[in-house]
Design a protein around this motif. Structure first.
Motif, PDB file in Angstrom:
ATOM      1  N   LEU A 145       0.793  -1.231   0.000  1.00 56.41           N
ATOM      2  CA  LEU A 145       0.000   0.000   0.000  1.00 56.41           C
ATOM      3  C   LEU A 145       0.825   1.281   0.000  1.00 56.41           C
ATOM      4  O   LEU A 145       0.406   2.290  -0.543  1.00 56.41           O
ATOM      5  CB  LEU A 145      -0.930   0.007   1.215  1.00 56.41           C
ATOM      6  N   GLY A 205      -6.987   4.844  14.948  1.00 54.06           N
ATOM      7  CA  GLY A 205      -7.241   5.158  13.542  1.00 54.06           C
ATOM      8  C   GLY A 205      -6.983   6.611  13.243  1.00 54.06           C
ATOM      9  O   GLY A 205      -6.294   7.302  14.004  1.00 54.06           O
ATOM     10  N   GLY A 250      -8.815   9.006  13.604  1.00 53.98           N
ATOM     11  CA  GLY A 250      -9.306   9.863  14.684  1.00 53.98           C
ATOM     12  C   GLY A 250      -8.231  10.269  15.686  1.00 53.98           C
ATOM     13  O   GLY A 250      -8.412  11.221  16.444  1.00 53.98           O
ATOM     14  N   ARG A 260      -5.272   1.277   8.514  1.00 56.83           N
ATOM     15  CA  ARG A 260      -4.441   1.706   7.379  1.00 56.83           C
ATOM     16  C   ARG A 260      -4.342   3.217   7.317  1.00 56.83           C
ATOM     17  O   ARG A 260      -3.271   3.752   7.035  1.00 56.83           O
ATOM     18  CB  ARG A 260      -5.045   1.184   6.067  1.00 56.83           C
ATOM     19  N   ALA A 261      -5.452   3.905   7.608  1.00 58.58           N
ATOM     20  CA  ALA A 261      -5.437   5.365   7.497  1.00 58.58           C
ATOM     21  C   ALA A 261      -4.366   5.944   8.426  1.00 58.58           C
ATOM     22  O   ALA A 261      -3.665   6.887   8.062  1.00 58.58           O
ATOM     23  CB  ALA A 261      -6.807   5.929   7.819  1.00 58.58           C
ATOM     24  N   GLN A 273      -7.252  -6.632   6.310  1.00 57.26           N
ATOM     25  CA  GLN A 273      -7.221  -7.561   5.171  1.00 57.26           C
ATOM     26  C   GLN A 273      -5.834  -7.643   4.569  1.00 57.26           C
ATOM     27  O   GLN A 273      -5.386  -8.724   4.178  1.00 57.26           O
ATOM     28  CB  GLN A 273      -8.209  -7.061   4.099  1.00 57.26           C
ATOM     29  N   ASN A 294     -15.701   5.811  19.637  1.00 56.45           N
ATOM     30  CA  ASN A 294     -15.824   6.623  18.431  1.00 56.45           C
ATOM     31  C   ASN A 294     -16.867   7.698  18.674  1.00 56.45           C
ATOM     32  O   ASN A 294     -17.868   7.439  19.330  1.00 56.45           O
ATOM     33  CB  ASN A 294     -16.244   5.722  17.258  1.00 56.45           C
ATOM     34  N   ALA A 304     -20.917   4.949  13.290  1.00 54.91           N
ATOM     35  CA  ALA A 304     -19.720   4.319  12.715  1.00 54.91           C
ATOM     36  C   ALA A 304     -19.934   2.795  12.648  1.00 54.91           C
ATOM     37  O   ALA A 304     -20.420   2.192  13.606  1.00 54.91           O
ATOM     38  CB  ALA A 304     -18.498   4.646  13.569  1.00 54.91           C
TER      39      ALA A 304
HETATM   40  C1  LIG Z   1      -6.786  -2.393  -1.104  1.00 50.97           C
HETATM   41  C2  LIG Z   1      -7.127  -1.856   0.230  1.00 50.97           C
HETATM   42  C3  LIG Z   1      -6.627  -2.476   1.342  1.00 50.97           C
HETATM   43  C4  LIG Z   1      -6.904  -1.984   2.608  1.00 50.97           C
HETATM   44  N1  LIG Z   1      -6.398  -2.647   3.691  1.00 50.97           N
HETATM   45  C5  LIG Z   1      -6.667  -2.165   4.925  1.00 50.97           C
HETATM   46  C6  LIG Z   1      -6.184  -2.829   6.103  1.00 50.97           C
HETATM   47  O1  LIG Z   1      -5.505  -3.856   6.026  1.00 50.97           O
HETATM   48  N2  LIG Z   1      -6.467  -2.288   7.302  1.00 50.97           N
HETATM   49  C7  LIG Z   1      -7.224  -1.139   7.447  1.00 50.97           C
HETATM   50  O2  LIG Z   1      -7.439  -0.689   8.590  1.00 50.97           O
HETATM   51  N3  LIG Z   1      -7.704  -0.517   6.361  1.00 50.97           N
HETATM   52  C8  LIG Z   1      -7.444  -0.998   5.117  1.00 50.97           C
HETATM   53  N4  LIG Z   1      -7.919  -0.305   4.026  1.00 50.97           N
HETATM   54  C9  LIG Z   1      -8.514   1.038   4.228  1.00 50.97           C
HETATM   55  C10 LIG Z   1      -9.961   1.037   4.658  1.00 50.97           C
HETATM   56  O3  LIG Z   1     -10.796   0.943   3.529  1.00 50.97           O
HETATM   57  C11 LIG Z   1     -10.263   2.352   5.421  1.00 50.97           C
HETATM   58  O4  LIG Z   1      -9.970   3.447   4.582  1.00 50.97           O
HETATM   59  C12 LIG Z   1      -9.477   2.521   6.710  1.00 50.97           C
HETATM   60  O5  LIG Z   1      -9.580   1.360   7.498  1.00 50.97           O
HETATM   61  C13 LIG Z   1     -10.015   3.708   7.486  1.00 50.97           C
HETATM   62  O6  LIG Z   1      -9.240   3.939   8.640  1.00 50.97           O
HETATM   63  P1  LIG Z   1      -9.870   4.696   9.891  1.00 50.97           P
HETATM   64  O7  LIG Z   1     -11.037   3.945  10.377  1.00 50.97           O
HETATM   65  O8  LIG Z   1      -8.759   4.963  10.826  1.00 50.97           O
HETATM   66  O9  LIG Z   1     -10.259   6.115   9.264  1.00 50.97           O
HETATM   67  P2  LIG Z   1     -11.690   6.747   9.008  1.00 50.97           P
HETATM   68  O10 LIG Z   1     -12.535   5.848   8.195  1.00 50.97           O
HETATM   69  O11 LIG Z   1     -11.442   8.117   8.525  1.00 50.97           O
HETATM   70  O12 LIG Z   1     -12.328   6.807  10.441  1.00 50.97           O
HETATM   71  C14 LIG Z   1     -11.912   7.638  11.469  1.00 50.97           C
HETATM   72  C15 LIG Z   1     -12.906   7.484  12.596  1.00 50.97           C
HETATM   73  O13 LIG Z   1     -12.459   8.217  13.725  1.00 50.97           O
HETATM   74  C16 LIG Z   1     -13.576   8.789  14.347  1.00 50.97           C
HETATM   75  N5  LIG Z   1     -13.090   9.945  15.100  1.00 50.97           N
HETATM   76  C17 LIG Z   1     -12.495  11.069  14.629  1.00 50.97           C
HETATM   77  N6  LIG Z   1     -12.166  11.901  15.646  1.00 50.97           N
HETATM   78  C18 LIG Z   1     -12.561  11.295  16.774  1.00 50.97           C
HETATM   79  C19 LIG Z   1     -12.507  11.660  18.154  1.00 50.97           C
HETATM   80  N7  LIG Z   1     -11.958  12.816  18.566  1.00 50.97           N
HETATM   81  N8  LIG Z   1     -13.025  10.822  19.069  1.00 50.97           N
HETATM   82  C20 LIG Z   1     -13.592   9.648  18.679  1.00 50.97           C
HETATM   83  N9  LIG Z   1     -13.651   9.246  17.393  1.00 50.97           N
HETATM   84  C21 LIG Z   1     -13.155  10.068  16.459  1.00 50.97           C
HETATM   85  C22 LIG Z   1     -14.504   9.154  13.217  1.00 50.97           C
HETATM   86  O14 LIG Z   1     -15.845   9.239  13.689  1.00 50.97           O
HETATM   87  C23 LIG Z   1     -14.305   7.984  12.260  1.00 50.97           C
HETATM   88  O15 LIG Z   1     -15.246   6.946  12.494  1.00 50.97           O
HETATM   89  C24 LIG Z   1      -7.693  -0.825   2.758  1.00 50.97           C
HETATM   90  C25 LIG Z   1      -8.222  -0.206   1.624  1.00 50.97           C
HETATM   91  C26 LIG Z   1      -7.950  -0.710   0.374  1.00 50.97           C
HETATM   92  C27 LIG Z   1      -8.527  -0.033  -0.818  1.00 50.97           C
END
Ligand SMILES: Cc1cc2nc3c(=O)[nH]c(=O)nc-3n(C[C@H](O)[C@H](O)[C@H](O)COP(=O)(O)OP(=O)(O)OC[C@H]3O[C@@H](n4cnc5c(N)ncnc54)[C@H](O)[C@@H]3O)c2cc1C
Lengths: 249, 310
Positions: free
Chosen positions: A178, B200, B202, B227-228, B243, B278, B283
């Motif tokens: 990635l 994450g 967040g 991942r993010a 994954q 969260n 979510a």
């Molecule tokens: C080919 C491919 C492979 C991938 N493989 C992986 C993998 O292996 N693992 C993986 O994790 N992802 C993977 N992804 C990415 C996945 O699709 C998501 O984009 C990713 O998991 C999102 O990460 P996140 O939940 O941290 O971010 P976001 O989806 O942006 O979520 C952030 C969250 O934080 C919360 N938040 C923000 N601020 C606060 C606060 N102050 N207090 C409480 N909550 C808060 C928000 O409400 C939100 O729900 C892959 C994507 C692709 C296309």
């Protein structure tokens, strides 16, 4: 340098897939399809190499149904130069894909092959390694950085403990992870230009490759779902639940 | 039937993934040999010989095997494989890198990420990020299998296997080791941890992960990430759960500021107890959480850490 990249047409990563009721597989009718995200990363890397003057031709390969040509057009719109489509309606297992790729490599003689580390549909994570093994080439899997130094490439790999760097003699096979790059979106003029690029259509027989599957899928099921949990008001209540109800702390 | 297990180790320690892989192999019977290939790894062979269920340990010890390059490992595994009905390796980056190359040499279709061994030729594996489970039957003469280690318990120690010298070949000349930058941590390894605290997007930045570290300290937990969070550079790549990252199944998984994308769930949904913190009550992570707290993580996490002192 000439580079070969393979692109797979898969169910889009945002789609929530459905298992067919008869357990024969996954519903693909009327489902959004797109290029496997790791293959987009592979294409992007080759385009960057071309922009840096290290690569002069990018050949994209896709295998499967007629619609794979759309996936090749996407690769063209990003910047690939020409395409090879191996047309088949049969299921292709990783071994068969890599055997077809070997045959194509033997015709095209690229200096480098870049593949995605895994296709997000069957999640096998095999093709690059099999291809390198079949060709007797070096392999740089799960790459997050490539540095070309003469007739060698240094590959930084994402491994369980962190990062590992290997050198490979060229020609070699790379699989993308990635963090290698962030793929671009195709611009409108490039989408138009993509229509003019050529696709050579072939069949597995043309390469004399036996693609008969080695695995028989007996059934495909939905995994058990977790029971819905509860919401608690605050950290204090959470700590009590974890201690007294779940017994995990 | 007889199986060969490829041991994962660092020349200094045997990795726990080897023990889970042995358990998967034992489902088919106790005629199991272990291959240990590395440099100056005699002590690892001694340890491997003590795993219950192992009959023989093959020890291939030489400079060519120090970094377990696929180009050098695959030919010796392929050589040995002709004496076995099954070859198992963990589905870690180690096993994923080497085994398909062995498959190429043997002309076999490898079966990746097996979570259940149904019989000598039938296996269950997740596909589509674990949103479907496929049962497959192999008609290859040798079954090559990588094992999802979270699906099998660790084998116990207490065996007394014989040791023999394993095959050795020349260096391939195709590749070589340059350097390794391993994340240093006093914490348990993610894939073996009983408790995991993951952050994450967040979390907003890498410094804020200190909040999760403090909570993890109290719980003896490992720290993971989405991942993010890795893409944004908050934490190194080896923290990624999902994954396409690490698959984990601890007793307790606490997801903090993680939305719950299917790719993330794929890596942690087999955890025994899942907690989500969260601020967005909709979510998707809450759909699989046993306990959810809707709130600002910057308030809830320190409070939870403080609660654990009580
Ligand atoms: C080919 C491919 C492979 C991938 N493989 C992986 C993998 O292996 N693992 C993986 O994790 N992802 C993977 N992804 C990415 C996945 O699709 C998501 O984009 C990713 O998991 C999102 O990460 P996140 O939940 O941290 O971010 P976001 O989806 O942006 O979520 C952030 C969250 O934080 C919360 N938040 C923000 N601020 C606060 C606060 N102050 N207090 C409480 N909550 C808060 C928000 O409400 C939100 O729900 C892959 C994507 C692709 C296309």
């Amino acid at each position: 340098m000439k580079v070969l990249v393979a692109v797979k047409r898969v169910i889009d990563y945002n789609v929530k897939i459905r298992v067919r009721a008869d357990g024969s597989g996954i519903e693909t009718n009327n489902v959004k399809m797109s290029m496997n995200p790791f293959d987009e990363i592979a294409i992007e890397e080759t385009i960057r190499l071309k922009e840096a003057g290290k690569v002069d031709e990018i050949v994209a390969v896709s295998m499967g149904a007629q619609q794979c040509q759309e996936t090749l057009r996407t690769a063209f719109a990003m910047g690939a130069d020409r395409g090879i489509h191996v047309l088949t309606e049969s299921t292709l297992e990783p071994l068969a894909v890599s055997k077809l790729l070997r045959a194509i490599v033997q015709e095209e003689n690229p200096d480098l092959v870049i593949l995605g580390k895994q296709a997000i549909d069957d999640d096998s994570n095999q093709c690059a390694q099999i291809l390198a093994g079949l060709l007797g080439w070096g392999q740089g899997t799960f790459a997050s950085k490539l540095d070309f130094i003469g007739r060698k490439v240094e590959v930084t790999r994402e491994v369980d403990g962190g990062l590992e760097t290997l050198w490979l003699a060229l020609p070699a096979v790379i699989s993308t992870d990635l963090r290698l790059n962030e793929p671009r979106y195709a611009s409108l003029p490039n989408i138009m230009k993509a229509k003019k690029k050529t696709i050579h259509q072939k069949k597995p027989e043309d390469y004399g490759v036996d693609i008969s599957p080695r695995l028989e899928t007996l059934k495909v099921e939905t995994p058990p779902t977790r029971a819905t949990g509860i919401k608690v008001a605050n950290a204090a209540e959470l700590a009590i639940k974890l201690r007294d109800e779940a017994g995990v702390i | 039937m007889n199986s060969l297990v490829i041991a994962e180790h660092s020349n200094i320690e045997l990795k726990p993934s080897t023990l889970n892989t042995v358990t998967a192999a034992r489902i088919l019977g106790d005629d199991i040999d272990l291959l240990i290939a590395g440099k100056n790894c005699g002590a690892i062979a001694d340890e491997g010989a003590k795993i219950s269920g192992i009959a023989h340990v093959w020890l291939t010890d030489g400079p060519e095997y120090e970094h377990q390059l696929a180009e050098n490992m695959a030919p010796i595994i392929a050589d040995l494989a002709s004496n076995y009905s099954h070859v198992f390796a963990p589905s870690s980056t180690f096993g994923k890198n080497i085994m398909p190359r062995v498959a190429a040499l043997l002309d076999v279709q490898q079966i990746s990420d097996v979570v259940a061994v149904e019989s000598e030729d039938t296996f269950v594996r997740p596909i589509y990020a674990g949103n479907a489970m496929a049962t497959v039957r192999s008609n290859d003469s040798v079954k090559l299998i990588t094992v999802r280690t979270t699906a099998f318990k660790a084998a116990e120690m207490g065996g007394k296997a014989k040791q023999e010298i394993g095959p050795c070949k020349e260096d391939s000349g195709l590749s070589g080791f340059v350097k390794r930058e391993l994340s240093k941590s006093e914490r348990p390894e993610l894939t073996a941890a009983k408790v995991i605290v993951s952050g994450g997007r967040g979390m907003q930045n890498g410094e804020n992960f200190a909040l999760l570290e403090a909570l993890a300290d109290k719980l003896g937990a490992a720290v993971g990430a989405s991942r993010a969070a890795v893409d944004a550079g908050f934490v190194p790549n080896d923290y990624q759960v999902g994954q396409t990252g690490k698959i984990v199944a601890p007793e307790l998984y606490i997801a903090v500021g993680i939305s719950g994308a299917i790719q993330h769930l794929a890596g942690m949904k087999d955890s025994k107890v899942i907690v989500a913190i969260n601020k967005d009550e909709d979510a998707p992570i809450f759909q699989i959480a046993d306990y959810g707290v809707v709130g600002d993580l910057f308030k809830v996490v320190p409070e939870l850490t403080a609660e654990l002192d009580k």
